[in-house]
Design an enzyme around this catalytic site. Structure first.
Site, PDB file in Angstrom:
ATOM      1  N   ASP A   1      -0.322  -1.727   1.926  1.00 32.47           N
ATOM      2  CA  ASP A   1       0.985  -1.703   1.271  1.00 32.47           C
ATOM      3  C   ASP A   1       2.083  -1.711   2.324  1.00 32.47           C
ATOM      4  O   ASP A   1       2.090  -0.895   3.249  1.00 32.47           O
ATOM      5  CB  ASP A   1       1.114  -0.446   0.404  1.00 32.47           C
ATOM      6  CG  ASP A   1       2.462  -0.366  -0.297  1.00 32.47           C
ATOM      7  OD1 ASP A   1       2.571  -0.902  -1.414  1.00 32.47           O
ATOM      8  OD2 ASP A   1       3.402   0.207   0.295  1.00 32.47           O
TER       9      ASP A   1
ATOM     10  N   TYR B   1      10.541  -1.721   5.415  1.00 28.88           N
ATOM     11  CA  TYR B   1       9.804  -0.857   6.339  1.00 28.88           C
ATOM     12  C   TYR B   1       9.835  -1.397   7.773  1.00 28.88           C
ATOM     13  O   TYR B   1       9.631  -0.627   8.721  1.00 28.88           O
ATOM     14  CB  TYR B   1       8.341  -0.713   5.930  1.00 28.88           C
ATOM     15  CG  TYR B   1       8.071  -0.088   4.595  1.00 28.88           C
ATOM     16  CD1 TYR B   1       9.043   0.640   3.913  1.00 28.88           C
ATOM     17  CD2 TYR B   1       6.822  -0.216   3.999  1.00 28.88           C
ATOM     18  CE1 TYR B   1       8.778   1.202   2.670  1.00 28.88           C
ATOM     19  CE2 TYR B   1       6.550   0.339   2.764  1.00 28.88           C
ATOM     20  CZ  TYR B   1       7.526   1.038   2.101  1.00 28.88           C
ATOM     21  OH  TYR B   1       7.251   1.582   0.874  1.00 28.88           O
TER      22      TYR B   1
ATOM     23  N   LYS C   1       7.425  -5.883  -0.892  1.00 28.52           N
ATOM     24  CA  LYS C   1       8.447  -5.551  -1.891  1.00 28.52           C
ATOM     25  C   LYS C   1       9.774  -6.254  -1.610  1.00 28.52           C
ATOM     26  O   LYS C   1      10.176  -6.419  -0.454  1.00 28.52           O
ATOM     27  CB  LYS C   1       8.666  -4.040  -1.928  1.00 28.52           C
ATOM     28  CG  LYS C   1       7.374  -3.242  -2.126  1.00 28.52           C
ATOM     29  CD  LYS C   1       7.616  -1.761  -2.045  1.00 28.52           C
ATOM     30  CE  LYS C   1       6.303  -0.992  -2.018  1.00 28.52           C
ATOM     31  NZ  LYS C   1       5.652  -1.039  -0.684  1.00 28.52           N
TER      32      LYS C   1
ATOM     33  N   HIS D   1      11.495  -3.354  -5.305  1.00 26.31           N
ATOM     34  CA  HIS D   1      11.355  -2.058  -4.638  1.00 26.31           C
ATOM     35  C   HIS D   1      12.162  -0.947  -5.299  1.00 26.31           C
ATOM     36  O   HIS D   1      11.734   0.211  -5.329  1.00 26.31           O
ATOM     37  CB  HIS D   1      11.774  -2.192  -3.176  1.00 26.31           C
ATOM     38  CG  HIS D   1      11.198  -1.147  -2.280  1.00 26.31           C
ATOM     39  ND1 HIS D   1      11.087  -1.304  -0.921  1.00 26.31           N
ATOM     40  CD2 HIS D   1      10.690   0.084  -2.530  1.00 26.31           C
ATOM     41  CE1 HIS D   1      10.542  -0.237  -0.389  1.00 26.31           C
ATOM     42  NE2 HIS D   1      10.295   0.634  -1.345  1.00 26.31           N
TER      43      HIS D   1
END
Length: 327
Positions: A41, A46, A75, A108
């Site tokens: 994931d 990120y 996402k 997200h």
């Protein structure tokens, strides 16, 4: 786990690690794949997509892993929570990941924000986001469905949405969400939300399944102005510890096994090789009825929520689509 659009591996490896050395992240991903994780994931926000892509290519070229054997989730970031930006952001993620498609693409967060030059949400001097107006969930979902049609995503879903927002998507959906990813752990069990999703064929994926003990450090890595907050100590809970002693398992393994038995997919994260292995080793024991009752009694509700986004997206609680504290 079964979902509206196929199967999702029943445990995943999370990569919302904050600022880490790329070599350290690569070693952690190598460990996860070698141990047996087949679900990774990530998210555009990120900043880990490129390292994941490079690591996957290494495994593919070695012949030890085939593309169809690994499930990759990423996402649409808050800067992309607008119907005009979905295409461009998934294409950027695919480029980062060096993949032709992702197995799961999620919205997200249900609130959109304008983008700065650094590909992060645009903020004023006080740290408040420049937010988009009320989100057109149906229009965004139509663009998400277009990613299925284009072959860029094998399945699509949502993250951090509440029940009413999911219902809005379902009313106009041609392809129902296959997944909802939310914070979920022993102290924040979100039973009504989980039941609703399961009734509608939506797999629930749990981020922060161990209560995110590294949350403050990770957020400081992303946002220098982040204000630290108290965190739930799930791994130090005496009830979970006793259940672990009963089965010869760690508190982390008990907390993860609890979610698996609820039909939820946990995505624990760690950079520590020993913990990465430990978190995956939850399929050789089962919590009995009494264990599950004791775990259920640990529910604390909203006061145990770690990721309310208030410190990192200042002002977001005033947006009409802020999802928490609502059904």
């Amino acid at each position: 786990m079964e979902s509206n659009n196929g199967k999702i591996p029943s445990i995943g490896f999370g990569t919302s690690t904050g600022i880490v050395n790329p070599e350290e992240l690569e070693r952690a991903i190598d460990t996860a794949i070698a141990v047996g994780y087949r679900h990774i994931d990530t998210a555009f926000i990120y900043g880990t997509e490129k390292v994941i892509g490079q690591t996957l290519q290494k495994w593919f070229k070695s012949g030890k892993l085939k593309r169809e054997e690994i499930f990759i989730t990423t996402k649409l970031p808050v800067m992309g929570t607008h119907q005009d930006r979905v295409d461009s952001f998934i294409q950027r993620s695919l480029s980062n990941l060096q993949l032709d498609y992702v197995d799961l693409y999620l919205v997200h967060f249900p609130v959109g924000a304008k983008s700065g030059s650094n590909n992060l949400p645009l903020r004023d001097e006080q740290g408040h986001l420049f937010l988009e107006p009320k989100t057109d969930h149906a229009a965004i979902w139509k663009k998400m469905e277009a990613q299925l049609d284009a072959g860029r995503a094998r399945s699509i879903g949502l993250s951090n949405y509440n029940i009413s927002q999911i219902q809005t998507v379902l009313k106009s959906a041609r392809s129902a969400p296959s997944c909802l990813q939310v914070e979920l752990h022993a102290y924040l069990q979100q039973r009504e939300l989980v039941h609703f999703c399961h009734q509608n064929g939506i797999t629930v994926v749990a981020f922060s399944p161990l209560g995110a003990p590294d949350h403050n450090k990770r957020m400081k890595g992303y946002f220098a102005q982040y204000e630290e907050r108290p965190l739930p100590d799930i791994l130090g809970n005496a009830v979970i510890g006793r259940i672990g002693e009963k089965h010869g398992k760690s508190a982390a393994q008990v907390a993860l096994r609890f979610l698996v038995q609820l039909g939820v997919v946990p995505i624990p994260k760690s950079m520590n090789p020993g913990r990465i292995k430990e978190n995956f080793d939850v399929f050789d024991f089962e919590l009995d009825g009494e264990d599950m009752e004791r775990m259920a009694e640990l529910e604390m509700g909203e006061r145990a929520r770690v990721s309310d986004f208030l410190n990192i997206f200042k002002g977001v609680e005033h947006h009409p689509d802020y999802p928490f504290g609502k059904l």
